[in-house]
Design an enzyme around this catalytic site. Structure first.
Site, PDB file in Angstrom:
ATOM      1  N   THR A  28     -25.475 -49.142  -3.236  1.00  0.00           N
ATOM      2  CA  THR A  28     -24.643 -48.113  -2.591  1.00  0.00           C
ATOM      3  C   THR A  28     -25.083 -47.944  -1.136  1.00  0.00           C
ATOM      4  O   THR A  28     -26.282 -48.056  -0.833  1.00  0.00           O
ATOM      5  CB  THR A  28     -24.821 -46.769  -3.339  1.00  0.00           C
ATOM      6  OG1 THR A  28     -24.414 -46.951  -4.692  1.00  0.00           O
ATOM      7  CG2 THR A  28     -23.979 -45.668  -2.701  1.00  0.00           C
ATOM      8  N   GLY A  29     -24.122 -47.656  -0.280  1.00  0.00           N
ATOM      9  CA  GLY A  29     -24.466 -47.354   1.112  1.00  0.00           C
ATOM     10  C   GLY A  29     -23.661 -48.187   2.092  1.00  0.00           C
ATOM     11  O   GLY A  29     -22.851 -49.037   1.702  1.00  0.00           O
ATOM     12  N   SER A  30     -23.900 -47.958   3.368  1.00  0.00           N
ATOM     13  CA  SER A  30     -23.103 -48.635   4.391  1.00  0.00           C
ATOM     14  C   SER A  30     -23.428 -50.126   4.466  1.00  0.00           C
ATOM     15  O   SER A  30     -22.547 -50.939   4.765  1.00  0.00           O
ATOM     16  CB  SER A  30     -23.319 -47.965   5.756  1.00  0.00           C
ATOM     17  OG  SER A  30     -24.689 -47.953   6.096  1.00  0.00           O
ATOM     18  N   THR A  31     -24.666 -50.514   4.206  1.00  0.00           N
ATOM     19  CA  THR A  31     -25.016 -51.939   4.199  1.00  0.00           C
ATOM     20  C   THR A  31     -24.347 -52.620   3.005  1.00  0.00           C
ATOM     21  O   THR A  31     -23.745 -53.695   3.145  1.00  0.00           O
ATOM     22  CB  THR A  31     -26.548 -52.121   4.135  1.00  0.00           C
ATOM     23  OG1 THR A  31     -27.163 -51.250   5.082  1.00  0.00           O
ATOM     24  CG2 THR A  31     -26.941 -53.552   4.435  1.00  0.00           C
ATOM     25  N   ALA A  83     -31.809 -50.055   1.571  1.00  0.00           N
ATOM     26  CA  ALA A  83     -32.946 -49.131   1.451  1.00  0.00           C
ATOM     27  C   ALA A  83     -32.988 -48.263   2.702  1.00  0.00           C
ATOM     28  O   ALA A  83     -32.459 -48.637   3.746  1.00  0.00           O
ATOM     29  CB  ALA A  83     -34.256 -49.904   1.306  1.00  0.00           C
ATOM     30  N   GLY A  95     -32.007 -43.625  -1.675  1.00  0.00           N
ATOM     31  CA  GLY A  95     -31.371 -42.376  -2.085  1.00  0.00           C
ATOM     32  C   GLY A  95     -30.836 -41.553  -0.932  1.00  0.00           C
ATOM     33  O   GLY A  95     -30.388 -40.426  -1.135  1.00  0.00           O
ATOM     34  N   GLY A  97     -28.154 -41.966   0.325  1.00  0.00           N
ATOM     35  CA  GLY A  97     -26.761 -41.724  -0.073  1.00  0.00           C
ATOM     36  C   GLY A  97     -26.646 -40.955  -1.381  1.00  0.00           C
ATOM     37  O   GLY A  97     -25.535 -40.698  -1.849  1.00  0.00           O
ATOM     38  N   GLU A 103     -28.990 -46.316  -9.125  1.00  0.00           N
ATOM     39  CA  GLU A 103     -29.540 -47.508  -8.474  1.00  0.00           C
ATOM     40  C   GLU A 103     -30.804 -47.958  -9.203  1.00  0.00           C
ATOM     41  O   GLU A 103     -31.008 -49.158  -9.441  1.00  0.00           O
ATOM     42  CB  GLU A 103     -29.868 -47.206  -7.010  1.00  0.00           C
ATOM     43  CG  GLU A 103     -28.638 -47.000  -6.148  1.00  0.00           C
ATOM     44  CD  GLU A 103     -28.946 -46.538  -4.732  1.00  0.00           C
ATOM     45  OE1 GLU A 103     -28.057 -46.663  -3.889  1.00  0.00           O
ATOM     46  OE2 GLU A 103     -30.051 -46.036  -4.479  1.00  0.00           O
ATOM     47  N   LYS A 121     -35.569 -50.651   9.154  1.00  0.00           N
ATOM     48  CA  LYS A 121     -35.962 -50.079   7.863  1.00  0.00           C
ATOM     49  C   LYS A 121     -37.362 -50.529   7.413  1.00  0.00           C
ATOM     50  O   LYS A 121     -37.918 -49.973   6.475  1.00  0.00           O
ATOM     51  CB  LYS A 121     -34.941 -50.475   6.777  1.00  0.00           C
ATOM     52  CG  LYS A 121     -33.473 -50.146   7.092  1.00  0.00           C
ATOM     53  CD  LYS A 121     -33.202 -48.678   6.980  1.00  0.00           C
ATOM     54  CE  LYS A 121     -31.732 -48.314   7.166  1.00  0.00           C
ATOM     55  NZ  LYS A 121     -30.875 -48.619   6.041  1.00  0.00           N
TER      56      LYS A 121
END
Ligand code: 5RP
Length: 218
Positions: A28-31, A83, A95, A97, A103, A121
């Site tokens: 999950t997330g923009s990446t 991450a 987390g 997001g 996850e 990161k």
């Protein structure tokens, strides 16, 4: 390159690990959103995906990628996720997001965890990014007191409810020199669903996007 362009480069590099007929675990997330969009181009040669959040499930479905329930499969060869921080031992804070629990479940089942990140990161010590902890709502105040005893400054993520109906407490000011130990300590606090510290099941492979290209670190 912008940070988003770096995220996209890392995400597209992960497509190299997608094999014909696979069910792919998707974070999950923009990446990861870039990864999902890339996966759409090869959707005919995969069986489908297991999603770690409602948001990723919606994006996968919008691309016409078949979704599998984790309970219906016995083998998940690959999990691809981003991450918020990753250290040199491949322990992570996740987390940001708010999808940390699902996850962590999908990561637990997967045989291989490929982490996709831009170079900002990668850190030598986890904790500058506030550590998200998913908490059963009625236990929030108790859990916050216990987290403060560990040396952090817990703060409720205002107005946020997880896919599981719980709240997130973000713990500021931690310097996590022993990630596995801290993960265990937080998991033992009654009322904690899970923490965003992924140390006991860290990443197996890091695809780190830098302005000079994507580094593959094992
Ligand atoms: C979501 C996550 C994400 O992987 C993490 O927050 C990184 O997000 P982004 O790719 O948007 O930087 O753990 O719960």
């Amino acid at each position: 390159m912008t940070q988003d362009e770096l995220k996209k480069a890392a995400a597209l590099a992960a497509l190299d690990y997608v094999e014909d007929g696979m069910i792919v675990g998707v974070g999950t997330g923009s990446t990861v959103n870039h990864f999902i969009d890339g996966l759409a181009a090869v959707k005919e040669r995969i069986a489908g995906a297991v999603s770690s959040s409602e948001a990723s499930a919606r994006r996968l479905q919008a691309h016409g990628i078949a979704l599998f329930d984790l309970n219906d499969i016995t083998d998940l060869p690959l999990y691809v996720d981003g991450a918020d921080e990753i250290d040199h031992g491949f322990a992570m804070i996740k987390g940001g997001g708010g999808a940390l629990t699902r996850e962590k479940i999908v990561a637990a089942v997967a045989r291989r965890f490929v982490c996709i990140c831009d170079a900002t990161k990668l850190v030598s010590c986890l904790g500058a990014f506030p550590l998200p902890v998913e908490v059963v709502p009625m236990a929030r105040a108790y859990v916050e007191r216990e987290l403060a005893l560990l040396g952090g400054r817990p703060m409720l993520r205002e107005g946020f409810v997880t896919d599981n109906g719980n709240v997130i407490v973000d713990v500021h000011g931690l310097r996590i020199t022993e990630p596995r130990q801290v993960e265990s300590e937080i998991n033992q606090i009654t009322g904690v669903v899970t923490s965003g510290l992924f140390a006991r099941r860290g990443a197996d492979l890091l695809l780190l996007a830098t302005p000079n290209g994507v580094e593959r670190r094992i």
